[in-house]
Design an enzyme around this catalytic site. Structure first.
Site, PDB file in Angstrom:
ATOM      1  N   ASP A  10       0.876  -1.159   0.000  1.00 39.70           N
ATOM      2  CA  ASP A  10       0.000   0.000   0.000  1.00 39.70           C
ATOM      3  C   ASP A  10       0.922   1.221   0.000  1.00 39.70           C
ATOM      4  OD1 ASP A  10      -2.367   1.560   0.326  1.00 39.70           O
ATOM      5  OD2 ASP A  10      -1.945   1.720   2.451  1.00 39.70           O
ATOM      6  N   LEU A  11       0.415   2.369  -0.385  1.00 35.01           N
ATOM      7  CA  LEU A  11       1.269   3.562  -0.479  1.00 35.01           C
ATOM      8  C   LEU A  11       1.176   4.436   0.758  1.00 35.01           C
ATOM      9  CD1 LEU A  11       3.152   5.279  -2.282  1.00 35.01           C
ATOM     10  CD2 LEU A  11       1.100   6.317  -3.278  1.00 35.01           C
ATOM     11  N   ASP A  12      -0.023   4.963   1.015  1.00 33.38           N
ATOM     12  CA  ASP A  12      -0.209   5.900   2.125  1.00 33.38           C
ATOM     13  C   ASP A  12      -0.016   5.197   3.462  1.00 33.38           C
ATOM     14  OD1 ASP A  12      -0.956   7.436   0.011  1.00 33.38           O
ATOM     15  OD2 ASP A  12      -3.072   7.567   0.519  1.00 33.38           O
ATOM     16  N   THR A  18       1.356  10.261   3.409  1.00 31.17           N
ATOM     17  CA  THR A  18       0.446  11.232   2.784  1.00 31.17           C
ATOM     18  C   THR A  18      -0.816  11.407   3.616  1.00 31.17           C
ATOM     19  OG1 THR A  18      -0.353   9.420   1.432  1.00 31.17           O
ATOM     20  CG2 THR A  18       1.235  10.907   0.416  1.00 31.17           C
ATOM     21  N   LYS A  46      -9.176   5.789   7.013  1.00 33.96           N
ATOM     22  CA  LYS A  46      -7.995   5.025   6.580  1.00 33.96           C
ATOM     23  C   LYS A  46      -8.380   3.892   5.635  1.00 33.96           C
ATOM     24  CE  LYS A  46      -4.135   5.538   9.769  1.00 33.96           C
ATOM     25  NZ  LYS A  46      -3.289   4.867  10.756  1.00 33.96           N
ATOM     26  N   SER A  49     -12.177   4.757   0.182  1.00 37.20           N
ATOM     27  CA  SER A  49     -12.170   5.540  -1.060  1.00 37.20           C
ATOM     28  C   SER A  49     -12.612   6.984  -0.805  1.00 37.20           C
ATOM     29  CB  SER A  49     -13.092   4.904  -2.096  1.00 37.20           C
ATOM     30  OG  SER A  49     -14.446   5.080  -1.712  1.00 37.20           O
ATOM     31  N   LYS A  77     -11.769  18.902  -2.431  1.00 37.82           N
ATOM     32  CA  LYS A  77     -10.836  18.291  -1.477  1.00 37.82           C
ATOM     33  C   LYS A  77      -9.621  17.719  -2.209  1.00 37.82           C
ATOM     34  CE  LYS A  77      -8.975  14.642   0.698  1.00 37.82           C
ATOM     35  NZ  LYS A  77      -8.327  13.440   0.141  1.00 37.82           N
ATOM     36  N   SER A 115      -2.547   0.284  -4.309  1.00 36.34           N
ATOM     37  CA  SER A 115      -3.081   1.452  -3.601  1.00 36.34           C
ATOM     38  C   SER A 115      -4.399   1.920  -4.192  1.00 36.34           C
ATOM     39  CB  SER A 115      -2.063   2.595  -3.691  1.00 36.34           C
ATOM     40  OG  SER A 115      -2.620   3.813  -3.235  1.00 36.34           O
ATOM     41  N   ALA A 116      -5.296   2.404  -3.333  1.00 36.60           N
ATOM     42  CA  ALA A 116      -6.574   2.960  -3.790  1.00 36.60           C
ATOM     43  C   ALA A 116      -6.402   4.378  -4.343  1.00 36.60           C
ATOM     44  CB  ALA A 116      -7.567   2.989  -2.634  1.00 36.60           C
ATOM     45  N   ASN A 119      -3.883   9.308  -7.101  1.00 40.36           N
ATOM     46  CA  ASN A 119      -2.734  10.203  -7.246  1.00 40.36           C
ATOM     47  C   ASN A 119      -1.406   9.477  -7.008  1.00 40.36           C
ATOM     48  OD1 ASN A 119      -4.324  12.737  -7.530  1.00 40.36           O
ATOM     49  ND2 ASN A 119      -4.982  12.207  -5.463  1.00 40.36           N
ATOM     50  N   LYS A 146     -10.869  -1.555  -1.257  1.00 37.67           N
ATOM     51  CA  LYS A 146     -10.593  -2.474  -0.168  1.00 37.67           C
ATOM     52  C   LYS A 146     -11.732  -2.329   0.850  1.00 37.67           C
ATOM     53  CE  LYS A 146      -5.681  -1.394  -0.831  1.00 37.67           C
ATOM     54  NZ  LYS A 146      -4.548  -0.644  -0.297  1.00 37.67           N
ATOM     55  N   GLU A 170       0.432  -3.326   4.670  1.00 37.22           N
ATOM     56  CA  GLU A 170      -0.735  -2.454   4.807  1.00 37.22           C
ATOM     57  C   GLU A 170      -0.762  -1.751   6.164  1.00 37.22           C
ATOM     58  OE1 GLU A 170      -3.481  -1.116   3.804  1.00 37.22           O
ATOM     59  OE2 GLU A 170      -3.779  -1.927   1.800  1.00 37.22           O
ATOM     60  N   ASP A 171      -1.361  -0.550   6.197  1.00 38.95           N
ATOM     61  CA  ASP A 171      -1.534   0.133   7.488  1.00 38.95           C
ATOM     62  C   ASP A 171      -3.001   0.256   7.883  1.00 38.95           C
ATOM     63  OD1 ASP A 171      -2.287   2.098   5.583  1.00 38.95           O
ATOM     64  OD2 ASP A 171      -1.804   3.704   6.993  1.00 38.95           O
TER      65      ASP A 171
END
Length: 216
Positions: A10-12, A18, A46, A49, A77, A115-116, A119, A146, A170-171
């Site tokens: 996962d990214l964030d 981020t 967290k 989407s 946003k 990642s969802a 960006n 997810k 994953e976080d």
């Protein structure tokens, strides 16, 4: 258990932080709408989407809006968020993340992003992480959020590996559930209280090694 051939990240909150920019943007939106949005409220977003996050925010503010109004707010946003992440650089890669990925690559283990985020490419390019990935699955490629396992099963497919040879990092609780539903092992980055279903939980990638990974 099959031997490990690939890791999906996962990214964030796993590779970069981020989450703080999402929080600042959501808090700014709530402020414009006339209510407060706390860090505790933000925990509910967290791994969720953008539109589902907006629904939670509006629920917190006790507001009901039509679909067009919601889409306009989500765009506003996101524009703020993109403005914030456009200033990111390699200094924002979380401790231990790049070193860990480099060792994986050296050991012949494939690496994918799951990642969802729509960006994700902007963030990967700004932080210099793009070249390290053998496959990148982000919110522009998936239709299911997810805990649906789509993002991870697509990653395994693009890498040409079987799901049971993959480990997901994953976080978010929804991400750990998605990994489980995909038939993959998982490493939770964060709190054992929320990520208890993961195969192992760490506070950061800094304290993890590829040798420990291969023992999962």
């Amino acid at each position: 258990m099959s031997s490990i051939t690939a890791c999906l990240f996962d990214l964030d909150g796993v590779l970069v932080d981020t989450a703080k920019y999402h929080y600042i943007a959501w808090k700014r939106l709530a402020g414009e709408l006339g209510f407060d949005f706390t860090e505790q409220d933000n925990e509910r977003l967290k791994g969720v989407s953008r539109m589902a996050s907006l629904d939670i925010l509006l629920e917190i503010g006790g507001m009901t809006l039509d679909e067009d109004a919601k889409l306009a707010l989500a765009e506003k946003k996101n524009a703020w968020y993109v403005e914030y992440i456009s200033k990111m650089d390699e200094s924002e890669i979380l401790p231990g993340a790049l070193d860990f990925i480099q060792v994986l690559k050296a050991r012949g283990i494939k690496v994918a992003l799951g990642s969802a985020s729509k960006n994700a490419m902007l963030i990967l390019n700004n932080t210099g992480l793009t070249p390290y990935f053998d496959a990148i699955i982000d919110g522009t490629k998936t239709s299911q959020a997810k805990p649906d396992p789509e993002v991870f099963t697509m990653g395994a497919h693009e890498l040409g590996v079987q799901p049971d040879t993959c480990v997901v990092f994953e976080d978010a609780e929804a991400g750990i559930e998605a990994a489980t539903r995909a038939g993959m092992r998982s490493v939770g980055i964060g709190s054992p209280e929320t990520l208890g279903r993961a195969s192992i939980v760490l506070s950061s990638l800094e304290e993890f090694t590829v040798d420990r990974l291969l023992e999962l």
